[in-house]
Design a protein around this motif. Structure first.
Motif, PDB file in Angstrom:
ATOM      1  N   VAL A 252       0.865  -1.179   0.000  1.00  0.00           N
ATOM      2  CA  VAL A 252       0.000   0.000   0.000  1.00  0.00           C
ATOM      3  C   VAL A 252       0.904   1.232   0.000  1.00  0.00           C
ATOM      4  CG1 VAL A 252      -1.848   1.243   1.178  1.00  0.00           C
ATOM      5  CG2 VAL A 252      -1.720  -1.252   1.336  1.00  0.00           C
ATOM      6  N   MET A 253       0.572   2.224  -0.798  1.00  0.00           N
ATOM      7  CA  MET A 253       1.397   3.425  -0.886  1.00  0.00           C
ATOM      8  C   MET A 253       0.546   4.668  -0.749  1.00  0.00           C
ATOM      9  SD  MET A 253       3.635   4.825  -4.138  1.00  0.00           S
ATOM     10  CE  MET A 253       4.570   3.317  -4.271  1.00  0.00           C
ATOM     11  N   LYS A 254       1.052   5.626   0.027  1.00  0.00           N
ATOM     12  CA  LYS A 254       0.483   6.970   0.038  1.00  0.00           C
ATOM     13  C   LYS A 254       1.547   7.904  -0.496  1.00  0.00           C
ATOM     14  CE  LYS A 254       1.063  10.355   2.209  1.00  0.00           C
ATOM     15  NZ  LYS A 254       1.596  11.265   3.246  1.00  0.00           N
ATOM     16  N   MET A 255       1.188   8.752  -1.445  1.00  0.00           N
ATOM     17  CA  MET A 255       2.170   9.647  -2.054  1.00  0.00           C
ATOM     18  C   MET A 255       1.683  11.090  -1.976  1.00  0.00           C
ATOM     19  SD  MET A 255       3.828   9.609  -5.928  1.00  0.00           S
ATOM     20  CE  MET A 255       4.717   8.079  -5.667  1.00  0.00           C
ATOM     21  N   ASP A 256       2.452  11.916  -1.276  1.00  0.00           N
ATOM     22  CA  ASP A 256       2.183  13.348  -1.152  1.00  0.00           C
ATOM     23  C   ASP A 256       3.523  14.054  -1.300  1.00  0.00           C
ATOM     24  OD1 ASP A 256       1.462  15.910  -0.559  1.00  0.00           O
ATOM     25  OD2 ASP A 256       0.791  15.520   1.485  1.00  0.00           O
ATOM     26  N   VAL A 257       3.889  14.365  -2.552  1.00  0.00           N
ATOM     27  CA  VAL A 257       5.249  14.833  -2.833  1.00  0.00           C
ATOM     28  C   VAL A 257       5.275  16.192  -3.526  1.00  0.00           C
ATOM     29  CG1 VAL A 257       6.371  12.580  -2.828  1.00  0.00           C
ATOM     30  CG2 VAL A 257       5.185  13.338  -4.890  1.00  0.00           C
ATOM     31  N   GLU A 258       4.239  16.983  -3.286  1.00  0.00           N
ATOM     32  CA  GLU A 258       4.241  18.384  -3.703  1.00  0.00           C
ATOM     33  C   GLU A 258       4.561  18.592  -5.179  1.00  0.00           C
ATOM     34  OE1 GLU A 258       3.201  20.793  -1.502  1.00  0.00           O
ATOM     35  OE2 GLU A 258       2.754  18.984  -0.358  1.00  0.00           O
ATOM     36  N   GLY A 259       3.902  17.838  -6.032  1.00  0.00           N
ATOM     37  CA  GLY A 259       4.060  18.028  -7.474  1.00  0.00           C
ATOM     38  C   GLY A 259       5.000  17.047  -8.141  1.00  0.00           C
ATOM     39  N   THR A 260       5.852  16.405  -7.349  1.00  0.00           N
ATOM     40  CA  THR A 260       6.808  15.460  -7.932  1.00  0.00           C
ATOM     41  C   THR A 260       6.122  14.195  -8.432  1.00  0.00           C
ATOM     42  OG1 THR A 260       8.395  16.289  -6.293  1.00  0.00           O
ATOM     43  CG2 THR A 260       9.047  14.353  -7.523  1.00  0.00           C
ATOM     44  N   GLU A 261       4.833  14.028  -8.121  1.00  0.00           N
ATOM     45  CA  GLU A 261       4.104  12.852  -8.616  1.00  0.00           C
ATOM     46  C   GLU A 261       4.096  12.799 -10.143  1.00  0.00           C
ATOM     47  OE1 GLU A 261       1.023  16.083  -7.590  1.00  0.00           O
ATOM     48  OE2 GLU A 261       2.788  15.179  -6.631  1.00  0.00           O
TER      49      GLU A 261
END
Length: 518
Positions: A444-453
């Motif tokens: 399971v992944m949560k991604m919060d990378v300020e635009g780097t997604e």
């Protein structure tokens, strides 16, 4: 007193005490053998409570008739008839289980998967009813294994480390949904395959009903070919319905007819295709928010109540490990402690957590968190030094508590930052993921990378690492309406909501179960 009358009296008392002492020793020995060791009582163990060798009792037959079963027929070679305990072998539950397994094994014999000559093993069998059933129908060379022995039918051993040599058995059986309950399903399955002879048959009873758990189960037996599946009625309330899988050990690894996740792409072998059974889960997921919300900080946060989590739609029991990767974790309480630990449906599985956070403000608190591995770097598309901007949006009140929402850029980039900037180390996140987890793990992944997604997601597809992730919670950053200033959009990001929606849509169309995070 006549001394001649005293001596016989003393001798009589001595003999009585000796007899009592002898009986006490036998009683203690009997209690130890039967109660402590869990084994049957033989004459060699100083027990005299065994059943007679010629004892027969009636048992309802699996085919609707009745069969007279001799107790001496139920023991393995070298065991005595005294090993059979009347209270166990005549109980209703015992007879019901034996009848059930006899019917199962007779059916397997009729299809050629089992024969009287088969050297057979029953795995994780506490009482040995399945072993008893095999012997009843003529498969005499049979034995069971469980952590606590119940001789002569069951020997002591662990399912993840069996005391048998490679390629020992022609037939291996695991009933009672024991593989479902195992904390180490991959080791359990690997030991079944290891001890099974090439061209031998393994039969496993599981509760895998949905396609996700079914394919996860098959993934554990990567050197076996699935022959048949059937659903049968169980014999007790713990498993009212059972799915029976018959597998054959092959010399070469087969694919079970399932779409392989990693497909060759020239010499790279990186590209992947998400298996079709994952697409079924995507179709069941909550709909994406198509219209741009005027108050995204409210709409997206509320949307978490609508999320259909993967473990609420499928059984995840047949995975090797359970991993949660928080990319852009910030503080422990930001999402790991406040959301994942408390709200994510884990089906009683223990997850190992990887927290990826570049802002050193939060690093110290992770030192005391058990089950959490901190990666104090920035997730990026390659290994290189980066500039890391601390949050400085117009109207934002920047405090230590509000840090962690920073953007990254390569040091040699021409783009400038108007805020506080640190030098940090970026790492190839996709490559790390491929070296850390496998397709047999539940990730399971949560991604919060300020635009780097918009950099990381394409890289995950390019390398094939996207196929290793079962469920993603993604916050997409765009130039959105600001809470502080009505009618004004943020200048921090140059992407639009439409571009974010395209990113989510492309992920779902590719079979990735992604949810809109806030």
């Amino acid at each position: 007193m006549d001394p001649l009358t005293v001596k016989p009296s003393l001798l009589k008392n001595f003999l009585v005490k000796l007899l009592v002492f002898g009986v006490l020793i036998i009683g203690v020995r009997f209690a130890y053998v039967v109660t402590i060791t869990g084994e049957s009582c033989n004459v060699g163990d100083f027990c005299f409570f065994s059943l007679p060798e010629n004892l027969n009792f009636m048992m309802a037959g699996a085919g609707g008739g009745a069969s007279a079963i001799s107790a001496s027929d139920a023991v393995v070679a070298g065991g005595g008839a005294g090993s059979v305990r009347r209270d166990l072998y005549t109980s209703k539950d015992w007879i019901k289980a034996v009848n059930f397994y006899s019917s199962v094994f007779q059916d397997l014999i009729s299809h050629g998967y089992l024969s009287p000559e088969s050297k057979s093993l029953c795995v994780e069998t506490p009482k040995g009813q399945d072993v008893f059933s095999l012997k009843e129908i003529g498969v005499s060379d049979s034995v069971g294994i469980f952590k606590k022995a119940s001789k002569p039918l069951v020997v002591s051993g662990e399912s993840h480390r069996m005391p048998f040599k490679d390629n020992t058995f022609d037939f291996v059986f695991s009933g009672g949904g024991m593989l479902d309950k195992s904390p180490r399903p991959l080791d359990f399955a690997s030991e079944i395959v290891r001890t099974l002879k090439p061209e031998g048959f393994a039969v496993v009873h599981v509760s895998a009903k949905d396609t996700y758990s079914f394919n996860s189960f098959l993934g554990l037996f990567n050197s076996c070919n699935l022959l048949t599946i059937r659903d049968i009625e169980g014999f007790d309330s713990s498993m009212p319905f059972i799915r029976e899988m018959v597998l054959k050990k092959e010399v070469e690894i087969l694919s079970h007819g399932i779409t392989k996740s990693f497909l060759s792409d020239g010499d790279s072998g990186n590209k992947c295709s998400v298996p079709g059974y994952k697409l079924e889960l995507v179709r069941k997921a909550e709909p994406l928010i198509k219209e741009e919300p005027l108050k995204p900080w409210i709409t997206l946060k509320r949307n978490i109540k609508n999320i259909k989590y993967l473990p609420s739609m499928a059984d995840i029991s047949f995975k090797n490990r359970y991993v949660y990767v928080d990319v852009g974790a910030r503080s422990y309480g930001s999402s790991i402690g406040s959301w994942f630990k408390k709200q994510y449906p884990k089906q009683n599985k223990t997850f190992h957590v990887y927290a990826i956070e570049a802002d050193k403000t939060f690093h110290e608190e992770y030192n005391v968190k058990k089950g959490v591995t901190l990666l104090p770097f920035a997730a990026w598309v390659k290994n290189e030094t980066l500039s890391f901007e601390i949050n400085r949006d117009p109207g934002d009140k920047v405090t230590v508590k509000g840090r962690g929402m920073g953007r990254i850029q390569p040091v040699n980039s021409k783009g400038g930052f108007d805020s506080e900037v640190d030098k940090i180390q970026g790492f190839d996140f996709a490559n790390w993921l491929k070296n850390t987890v496998t397709e047999r793990d539940f990730v399971v992944m949560k991604m919060d990378v300020e635009g780097t997604e918009f950099d990381l997601i394409p890289r995950l597809f390019e390398t094939g690492a996207i196929c290793l992730v079962d469920e993603i919670f993604l916050e997409c950053h765009y130039s959105r309406w600001q809470r502080c200033c009505p009618g004004k959009r943020s200048e921090k990001y140059d992407k639009t909501y439409g571009q974010c929606l395209e990113l989510f849509t492309s992920l779902r169309q590719s079979g990735v179960l992604v949810h809109q995070w806030w």
